[in-house]
Each structure stands twice: as structure tokens, then as C-alpha cells.
Design an enzyme around this catalytic site. Structure first.
Site, short mmCIF file in Angstrom:
data_model
loop_
_atom_site.label_atom_id
_atom_site.label_comp_id
_atom_site.label_asym_id
_atom_site.label_seq_id
_atom_site.Cartn_x
_atom_site.Cartn_y
_atom_site.Cartn_z
N SER A 1 -3.32 6.76 5.63
CA SER A 1 -2.75 5.67 6.42
C SER A 1 -3.74 5.25 7.50
O SER A 1 -4.20 6.07 8.29
CB SER A 1 -1.44 6.12 7.07
OG SER A 1 -0.94 5.12 7.95
N SER B 1 0.78 3.68 2.29
CA SER B 1 0.71 4.32 3.60
C SER B 1 2.06 4.80 4.12
O SER B 1 2.11 5.64 5.01
CB SER B 1 0.08 3.37 4.63
OG SER B 1 0.95 2.30 4.92
N SER C 1 0.84 -1.20 0.00
CA SER C 1 0.00 0.00 0.00
C SER C 1 0.87 1.25 0.00
O SER C 1 2.09 1.20 0.10
CB SER C 1 -0.92 0.01 1.23
OG SER C 1 -0.18 0.33 2.39
N LYS D 1 4.47 0.31 9.75
CA LYS D 1 4.28 1.72 10.12
C LYS D 1 5.54 2.20 10.84
O LYS D 1 6.48 1.44 11.05
CB LYS D 1 3.06 1.91 11.04
CG LYS D 1 1.73 1.37 10.51
CD LYS D 1 1.20 2.14 9.33
CE LYS D 1 -0.12 1.54 8.84
NZ LYS D 1 -0.56 2.15 7.57
#
Length: 264
Positions: free
Chosen positions: A217, A74, A72, A129
């Protein structure tokens, strides 16, 4: 994913047991019966050939480094869709495969580390993350600014992001450098999608994580059941991009310029 780890562990144990049992018992019986060693059964032959390879892959993947693919946007602009990364599996302690149980403590996550983990509400998948809040921190996100224990982080505007990988519906985004203590890094802001304001106090044994693509995100600010990442859900620390390839067999593009980039 859990299913891959489970298959790898089962195959390693199965081939190892077959090879060991034959070596300890059945090979000797064949020799005693015939006075010489017969040709090995096919199952034993395959087990003897595959066990060392499977065992090596299991050890490296579980305790040294594990590859992941970024699915992704994010973590843009630092990680792009199609990046293949390596994750240090011993940075935060050695953990057993499948159940992720730590059995040797080594180190603790630091603010700014980019980590791979299993989110508490989606334990069958791995997410990535950046750690923003440590245990005991008070994290505030307001006006697209991060505050740590009441202190606003400084931002340097770098301009409009001109790289590839913006998600659908985002025509442009601002690129900034966020002065996270000890780990300055780039972030993106898409002001038309601003969300996630709030204030949170990180409990003991947990972390507060955010994506670098701040307005695209799904991170601690928006998690449905808890805003915090439990320490036991950590998988490791991302440290290197070793390939960038989009689509099956790179049909959507291959970017050699990203090979070997460290993850800041």
C-alpha cells in the site's frame, strides 16, 4: 475524476440556461409572432429533456452518494480489485463539485473510517485508505505493528489468506484482525515485502491513512511530499459494495457474493 465532474457541471448549467432562456424569452416571442407556440428548436428540446436528468445526477453524485471502482489491492482483504463501492458524500460536510470546497459542516472523520480522497501529490485522482491517525496523534509503525500514542494495537492471527486478489509476486500473506479502537478490521501482511517503518505526529487539520494490505500500500508512511492527508482533500466515507466486476463488461469475472456488503 475532475474531468468528469467538470463535464457534468458544464452540461447541467448549459442545458439549464438554454431551457430557462427559451421559457422566459424566446417561447413568448414565437407565440407573439405567430399567435401560437411553434415547435421547439432541437437544441431547446434536448435541453428540456436532459437538464432534469443531469441535475439529478449532479445533486446525487455531489451531495448524497458517489460510485467508485477499486483499482488496486491496497485495501485487501476488505476491498478487492473490481469492487464497485458507494461513498457517502455528506458524512464530513457538503462540498462543491470540482473544487471540493466545503460549504456546510456536518461531521468529522473517525478513526477506522475508510475514506476516498485526493492525495496532496496527485489531486486529479481519487484514492481510498483507512484513517489510522487523527489530528494530534503520534503514529508509529514498527515490526508490522501500529502504535497510537505509544500504545501498540493488538492483533489476532486468522491464518494464511486464501481469497483472491493477491498482487503479482506475492504467493501468500498472513490474515490478521487488527484491534483498532472502535473499529476492528482485517489486514494482510506479506512479510517478504515489509516496509514503511517510522514515527509521525499528525498536525491539526490532517489525518494519517494506511491501506489494509499493509505491505502493498502506498499510503501516509511512504508519501513523497507529506505524510498527511489534508482535511480539505476528503471526498467522502466508503460504506457499501454494490457490485464486483473485473474487466470490461465483466469479461474477467463477476462475483455476486460481494453485492451488498458493508465496508467495515
Amino acid at each position: 475524476m475532475v474531468w468528469f465532474e467538470t463535464i457534468l457541471v458544464v452540461l447541467t448549467l448549459l442545458t439549464g440556461v438554454i431551457w430557462l432562456l427559451d421559457k422566459l424569452f424566446f417561447a413568448k416571442r414565437r407565440a407573439a409572432r405567430d399567435g401560437l407556440l411553434d415547435e421547439e428548436p432541437v437544441l431547446v428540446d434536448y435541453s428540456r429533456a436532459f437538464f432534469p436528468v443531469l441535475a439529478l445526477v449532479l445533486v446525487l453524485r455531489s451531495f448524497v452518494a458517489e460510485p467508485y471502482k477499486i483499482p488496486s489491492s491496497s485495501m485487501m482483504p476488505n476491498l478487492l480489485i473490481g469492487d464497485f463501492i458507494l461513498v457517502n458524500k455528506f458524512a464530513y460536510g457538503l462540498r462543491l463539485p470540482i473544487n471540493n470546497q466545503k460549504f456546510i459542516a456536518v461531521g468529522e472523520p473517525k478513526r477506522g473510517d475508510v475514506v476516498v480522497f485526493k492525495p496532496p501529490f496527485d489531486p486529479n485522482n481519487n484514492w481510498i485508505k483507512r484513517i489510522i491517525g487523527l489530528p494530534g496523534d503520534r503514529i508509529t509503525f514498527q515490526g508490522n505493528t501500529v502504535y497510537i500514542n505509544g500504545q501498540a494495537l493488538a492483533y489476532q492471527t486468522l491464518g494464511t489468506y486464501s481469497g483472491r486478489g493477491l498482487p503479482y509476486g506475492v504467493d501468500q500473506a498472513s490474515e490478521l484482525e487488527e484491534q483498532l479502537p472502535g473499529r476492528p478490521h482485517k489486514v494482510l501482511e506479506a512479510l517478504d515485502r515489509f516496509s514503511g517503518e517510522g514515527e509521525w505526529v499528525v498536525p491539526a487539520g490532517h489525518y494519517f491513512v494506511m491501506g489494509d494490505n499493509r505491505d502493498n500500500s502506498e499510503d501516509s508512511r511512504l508519501w513523497p511530499t507529506t505524510h498527511f492527508l489534508p482535511e480539505e482533500n476528503l471526498r467522502g466515507k466508503a460504506f457499501l459494495i454494490w457490485l464486483n466486476c473485473e474487466g470490461w463488461f465483466c469479461k474477467d469475472g463477476f462475483d455476486a457474493s460481494r453485492i451488498g456488503h458493508g465496508i467495515q
